[in-house]
Motif scaffolding. Structure first.
Motif, PDB file in Angstrom:
ATOM      1  N   VAL A   4      -2.465 112.830 115.052  1.00  0.00           N
ATOM      2  CA  VAL A   4      -2.155 111.515 114.462  1.00  0.00           C
ATOM      3  C   VAL A   4      -1.198 110.766 115.391  1.00  0.00           C
ATOM      4  CG1 VAL A   4      -1.300 110.356 112.385  1.00  0.00           C
ATOM      5  CG2 VAL A   4      -2.250 112.670 112.234  1.00  0.00           C
ATOM      6  N   PRO A   5      -1.553 109.549 115.765  1.00  0.00           N
ATOM      7  CA  PRO A   5      -0.658 108.812 116.662  1.00  0.00           C
ATOM      8  C   PRO A   5       0.734 108.628 116.036  1.00  0.00           C
ATOM      9  CG  PRO A   5      -2.707 107.620 116.302  1.00  0.00           C
ATOM     10  CD  PRO A   5      -2.708 108.780 115.371  1.00  0.00           C
ATOM     11  N   ASP A   6       1.769 108.642 116.887  1.00  0.00           N
ATOM     12  CA  ASP A   6       3.160 108.507 116.426  1.00  0.00           C
ATOM     13  C   ASP A   6       3.379 107.291 115.541  1.00  0.00           C
ATOM     14  OD1 ASP A   6       3.892 110.744 117.603  1.00  0.00           O
ATOM     15  OD2 ASP A   6       5.075 109.840 119.235  1.00  0.00           O
ATOM     16  N   ILE A   7       2.757 106.192 115.915  1.00  0.00           N
ATOM     17  CA  ILE A   7       2.960 104.935 115.179  1.00  0.00           C
ATOM     18  C   ILE A   7       2.498 105.073 113.716  1.00  0.00           C
ATOM     19  CG2 ILE A   7       0.772 103.968 116.069  1.00  0.00           C
ATOM     20  CD1 ILE A   7       3.876 101.891 115.346  1.00  0.00           C
ATOM     21  N   VAL A   8       1.371 105.815 113.529  1.00  0.00           N
ATOM     22  CA  VAL A   8       0.857 106.003 112.161  1.00  0.00           C
ATOM     23  C   VAL A   8       1.842 106.858 111.367  1.00  0.00           C
ATOM     24  CG1 VAL A   8      -1.022 106.941 110.751  1.00  0.00           C
ATOM     25  CG2 VAL A   8      -1.533 105.768 112.913  1.00  0.00           C
ATOM     26  N   LEU A   9       2.316 107.952 112.002  1.00  0.00           N
ATOM     27  CA  LEU A   9       3.297 108.824 111.333  1.00  0.00           C
ATOM     28  C   LEU A   9       4.542 108.035 110.948  1.00  0.00           C
ATOM     29  CD1 LEU A   9       3.387 112.235 113.215  1.00  0.00           C
ATOM     30  CD2 LEU A   9       2.997 111.830 110.778  1.00  0.00           C
ATOM     31  N   HIS A  10       4.975 107.185 111.861  1.00  0.00           N
ATOM     32  CA  HIS A  10       6.174 106.376 111.638  1.00  0.00           C
ATOM     33  C   HIS A  10       6.004 105.466 110.416  1.00  0.00           C
ATOM     34  CE1 HIS A  10       9.758 104.162 112.792  1.00  0.00           C
ATOM     35  NE2 HIS A  10       9.089 103.056 112.522  1.00  0.00           N
ATOM     36  N   VAL A  11       4.829 104.807 110.368  1.00  0.00           N
ATOM     37  CA  VAL A  11       4.567 103.870 109.263  1.00  0.00           C
ATOM     38  C   VAL A  11       4.494 104.618 107.934  1.00  0.00           C
ATOM     39  CG1 VAL A  11       2.846 102.296 108.280  1.00  0.00           C
ATOM     40  CG2 VAL A  11       3.453 102.115 110.695  1.00  0.00           C
ATOM     41  N   VAL A  12       3.797 105.773 107.944  1.00  0.00           N
ATOM     42  CA  VAL A  12       3.646 106.549 106.703  1.00  0.00           C
ATOM     43  C   VAL A  12       5.015 107.024 106.210  1.00  0.00           C
ATOM     44  CG1 VAL A  12       2.714 108.696 105.715  1.00  0.00           C
ATOM     45  CG2 VAL A  12       1.268 107.250 107.159  1.00  0.00           C
ATOM     46  N   LEU A  13       5.797 107.567 107.142  1.00  0.00           N
ATOM     47  CA  LEU A  13       7.132 108.064 106.756  1.00  0.00           C
ATOM     48  C   LEU A  13       8.010 106.950 106.210  1.00  0.00           C
ATOM     49  CD1 LEU A  13       8.196 110.655 109.444  1.00  0.00           C
ATOM     50  CD2 LEU A  13       8.156 110.961 106.965  1.00  0.00           C
ATOM     51  N   SER A  15       7.059 104.158 104.831  1.00  0.00           N
ATOM     52  CA  SER A  15       6.552 103.718 103.526  1.00  0.00           C
ATOM     53  C   SER A  15       7.012 104.677 102.436  1.00  0.00           C
ATOM     54  CB  SER A  15       5.019 103.670 103.523  1.00  0.00           C
ATOM     55  OG  SER A  15       4.582 102.916 104.602  1.00  0.00           O
ATOM     56  N   LEU A  16       6.969 105.991 102.752  1.00  0.00           N
ATOM     57  CA  LEU A  16       7.384 106.979 101.753  1.00  0.00           C
ATOM     58  C   LEU A  16       8.868 106.826 101.416  1.00  0.00           C
ATOM     59  CD1 LEU A  16       5.513 110.225 102.858  1.00  0.00           C
ATOM     60  CD2 LEU A  16       5.301 109.036 100.664  1.00  0.00           C
ATOM     61  N   ILE A  17       9.679 106.615 102.457  1.00  0.00           N
ATOM     62  CA  ILE A  17      11.131 106.441 102.235  1.00  0.00           C
ATOM     63  C   ILE A  17      11.370 105.225 101.354  1.00  0.00           C
ATOM     64  CG2 ILE A  17      13.312 105.818 103.376  1.00  0.00           C
ATOM     65  CD1 ILE A  17      12.279 107.551 105.773  1.00  0.00           C
ATOM     66  N   LEU A  18      10.693 104.105 101.678  1.00  0.00           N
ATOM     67  CA  LEU A  18      10.879 102.875 100.897  1.00  0.00           C
ATOM     68  C   LEU A  18      10.410 103.071  99.465  1.00  0.00           C
ATOM     69  CD1 LEU A  18       9.881 100.097 103.426  1.00  0.00           C
ATOM     70  CD2 LEU A  18      12.112 100.443 102.388  1.00  0.00           C
ATOM     71  N   TYR A  19       9.270 103.805  99.319  1.00  0.00           N
ATOM     72  CA  TYR A  19       8.720 104.024  97.976  1.00  0.00           C
ATOM     73  C   TYR A  19       9.729 104.777  97.113  1.00  0.00           C
ATOM     74  CZ  TYR A  19       5.983 105.892  94.160  1.00  0.00           C
ATOM     75  OH  TYR A  19       5.552 106.218  92.913  1.00  0.00           O
ATOM     76  N   PHE A  20      10.280 105.882  97.664  1.00  0.00           N
ATOM     77  CA  PHE A  20      11.227 106.673  96.878  1.00  0.00           C
ATOM     78  C   PHE A  20      12.550 105.932  96.671  1.00  0.00           C
ATOM     79  CE2 PHE A  20       8.376 110.192  98.141  1.00  0.00           C
ATOM     80  CZ  PHE A  20       8.008 110.568  96.854  1.00  0.00           C
ATOM     81  N   ALA A  21      12.911 105.121  97.651  1.00  0.00           N
ATOM     82  CA  ALA A  21      14.178 104.387  97.527  1.00  0.00           C
ATOM     83  C   ALA A  21      14.098 103.329  96.435  1.00  0.00           C
ATOM     84  CB  ALA A  21      14.544 103.733  98.853  1.00  0.00           C
TER      85      ALA A  21
END
Ligand code: COA
Length: 362
Positions: A4-13, A15-21
């Motif tokens: 998985v390209p780094d940029i995709v991992l970055h975006v997913v991570l 989004s998850l942080i923002l979702y939980f926050a």
């Protein structure tokens, strides 16, 4: 080799942080009121004063609305919505222990701005000689202050701003029909302003717990000032007959009253439910000062004691976007709100718009 390209991992991570926050109200911060102020013009207009201008009387006004007197700006004093708002703001900032330079943003609620545009918010930025901070006006009539504080709360919750000046001010008296034709509306409204400084609170169990906003535009014509509008501009108004009352407030009082009591109750219940609170948990309810009979109806419905509801409509009439913040300021000044109290603000008005704010006073 990464699949998985780094940029995709970055975006997913991210989004998850923002979702939980931000899910389940886990915002970065809460907001709380740290300074309150109000200003009303000196000029007291009693019901007897009104009976000299139109066919009305003290007994009718008091029995139907609870109002004994109101403040109306005397021409030549220089007061206006922006000027009164700035006066209330200076007091709120000082009581907050801050200076104008600590304020990050201005939210100004009014239906009676000094100008069609620009809004009163930018005038306050200038009058208080503040830095070039942002300023917006909220045009939501009687629920204007509740909408304004809800807006400011969101800016603080996300961490964008730390200290926001929230103002509600109204200059009704120059736009009212002071003849018998306008008596059903004119006797109700008064001038005044209130302001607060809303500030960052790191403890999520304190300050503003939730805000609840609603509207129902199909009833816009039930409480309205229809002109001047872009569709009905000044030359057109001047050409019309003296019977053209579109530039005076129109109100279907009975219809507004019936909707107000229902919506007030609903939106207070909505706020309590959101915070797992019951009616008995309300320490202080500050209802928009529309009519004492509306506030008394709500008090009875929620089985609240006199010391759990604050009213000052008797002195000021309905000051629309200023009413909730003037009442909150006076309740606080009179020592009726203390730390840890569950304070509920609720309003209903033209639009229709209505809303509530649930706070744990800190
Ligand atoms: N003085 C004396 N008589 C008046 C009057 C006044 N200022 N205003 C109206 N009247 C008369 C009416 O002409 C009417 O006379 P009629 O029966 O001979 O036709 C009579 O009083 C009753 O009028 P009505 O409008 O039915 O009175 P009401 O009991 O509904 O009370 C309000 C009027 C405006 C006080 C009431 O409807 C109200 O408070 N509504 C909600 C207002 C509100 O909350 N507005 C802000 C929204 S946030």
């Amino acid at each position: 080799m990464t699949l998985v390209p780094d940029i995709v991992l970055h975006v997913v991570l991210k989004s998850l942080i923002l979702y939980f926050a931000f899910s389940n109200n886990n915002y970065m911060y809460n907001s709380k009121i740290i300074g309150l102020g109000h200003y009303v013009p000196d000029n007291v207009v009693t019901n007897d004063d009104l009976s000299k201008m139109m066919d009305t009387n003290d007994a009718w006004i008091q029995e139907r609305t609870g109002i004994k007197e109101r403040r109306w700006i005397k021409k030549g004093t220089g007061d206006s919505s922006a000027v009164m708002g700035a006066k209330a703001a200076r007091i709120a900032i000082e009581r907050a222990g801050l200076t104008k330079d600590d304020i990050d943003f201005i939210v100004f609620a009014t239906l009676s701005p000094d100008y069609y545009f620009p809004g009163c918010g930018v005038q306050v930025q200038d009058m208080l000689e503040m830095d070039t901070i942002g300023a917006i006006d909220i045009r939501n009539q009687c629920s204007g202050f509740v909408y304004a504080i809800a807006t400011a709360d969101q800016f603080i919750k996300t961490g964008m701003y730390k200290n926001i000046l929230v103002i509600g001010a109204e200059y009704h008296s120059n736009g009212l029909d002071k003849t018998t034709r306008g008596r059903g509306v004119t006797v109700i409204f008064g001038d005044g302003a209130g302001a607060c400084v809303l500030s960052r609170e790191e403890d999520n169990s304190k300050g503003i717990l939730s805000t609840h906003l609603h509207s129902e535009g199909k009833y816009a014509d039930k409480l309205i000032v229809a002109s001047p509008s872009i569709g009905h501009w000044v030359p057109e108004i001047l050409e019309n007959s003296e019977e053209d009352v579109s530039y005076f407030p129109y109100m279907d009082g009975t219809f507004v009253f019936k909707n107000a009591v229902v919506r007030f109750s609903e939106v207070i219940m909505e706020g309590l439910a959101k915070n797992n609170l019951n009616k008995e948990d309300i320490d202080m309810l500050i209802p928009h000062q529309a009519n004492l009979r509306i506030a008394q109806f709500i008090q009875k419905k929620f089985k609240l004691r006199d010391d759990q509801v604050f009213n000052n409509i008797m002195k000021y009439g309905n000051t629309t976007a200023a009413s909730v913040i003037i009442a909150l300021t006076e309740a606080w000044e009179e020592g009726k709100i203390k730390e840890g109290d569950n304070v509920v603000l609720a309003a209903f008005g033209s639009g229709f718009t209505w809303g509530s704010v649930i706070m744990k006073w800190a």
